[in-house]
Write a protein that holds these residues in place. Structure first.
Motif, short mmCIF file in Angstrom:
data_model
loop_
_atom_site.label_atom_id
_atom_site.label_comp_id
_atom_site.label_asym_id
_atom_site.label_seq_id
_atom_site.Cartn_x
_atom_site.Cartn_y
_atom_site.Cartn_z
N MET A 97 0.83 -1.21 0.00
CA MET A 97 0.00 0.00 0.00
C MET A 97 0.86 1.25 0.00
N ASN A 98 1.98 1.23 0.72
CA ASN A 98 2.90 2.38 0.69
C ASN A 98 3.49 2.58 -0.70
N GLN A 99 3.79 1.50 -1.39
CA GLN A 99 4.32 1.62 -2.75
C GLN A 99 3.28 2.21 -3.69
N TRP A 100 2.03 1.78 -3.56
CA TRP A 100 0.96 2.35 -4.38
C TRP A 100 0.79 3.84 -4.07
N ASN A 101 0.81 4.17 -2.80
CA ASN A 101 0.67 5.57 -2.39
C ASN A 101 1.79 6.42 -2.99
N ASP A 102 3.02 5.93 -2.89
CA ASP A 102 4.16 6.66 -3.45
C ASP A 102 4.02 6.85 -4.96
N LEU A 103 3.56 5.80 -5.65
CA LEU A 103 3.36 5.88 -7.09
C LEU A 103 2.31 6.93 -7.45
N VAL A 104 1.18 6.91 -6.77
CA VAL A 104 0.10 7.87 -7.05
C VAL A 104 0.60 9.29 -6.79
N LEU A 105 1.28 9.50 -5.68
CA LEU A 105 1.80 10.84 -5.37
C LEU A 105 2.80 11.29 -6.43
N ALA A 106 3.66 10.40 -6.87
CA ALA A 106 4.64 10.74 -7.91
C ALA A 106 3.94 11.12 -9.21
N LEU A 107 2.90 10.37 -9.57
CA LEU A 107 2.16 10.68 -10.79
C LEU A 107 1.43 12.01 -10.68
N LEU A 108 0.87 12.27 -9.52
CA LEU A 108 0.18 13.56 -9.32
C LEU A 108 1.16 14.72 -9.41
N GLN A 109 2.36 14.54 -8.88
CA GLN A 109 3.37 15.60 -8.95
C GLN A 109 3.79 15.85 -10.39
N LYS A 110 3.93 14.80 -11.18
CA LYS A 110 4.30 14.96 -12.59
C LYS A 110 3.19 15.69 -13.35
N LYS A 111 1.95 15.36 -13.02
CA LYS A 111 0.82 15.97 -13.72
C LYS A 111 0.78 17.46 -13.45
N THR A 112 1.09 17.89 -12.26
CA THR A 112 1.01 19.30 -11.92
C THR A 112 2.19 20.10 -12.46
N THR A 113 3.24 19.45 -12.93
CA THR A 113 4.39 20.16 -13.46
C THR A 113 4.24 20.50 -14.94
N PHE A 114 3.22 20.00 -15.61
CA PHE A 114 3.02 20.29 -17.04
C PHE A 114 2.41 21.63 -17.25
#
Length: 88
Positions: free
Chosen positions: A71-88
């Protein structure tokens, strides 16, 4: 593994070989080979010592695939994807 049971799995393209070490903590058989699957299952049914060996060998993997860790790995992945999305 969490249930302390040996694994018998088909060698499907995505997954089993990343979790099960063939003949160490379970069996992996050729995809759709029902005869080999039944053979390995029968072997386990008739060999309590083999079951104990596999279950003992699984212990090192239990933490690796624990609910908390996954679950921590999934959480980290989702947070990383959200951060990438906001940088565009």
């Amino acid at each position: 593994m969490q249930a302390k049971l040996p694994i018998v799995s088909y060698d499907s393209p995505h997954g089993p070989r990343n979790i099960v070490s063939n003949e160490k903590d379970g069996f992996i058989v050729a995809l759709n080979d029902k005869s080999a699957f039944a053979e390995k299952l029968n072997l386990l049914i008739n060999d309590a010592t083999l079951i104990e060996k596999f279950v003992e060998n699984q212990k090192s993997k239990l933490e690796l695939f624990s609910k908390k860790r996954v679950m921590n790995q999934w959480n980290d992945l989702v947070l990383a994807l959200l951060q990438k999305k906001t940088t565009f």
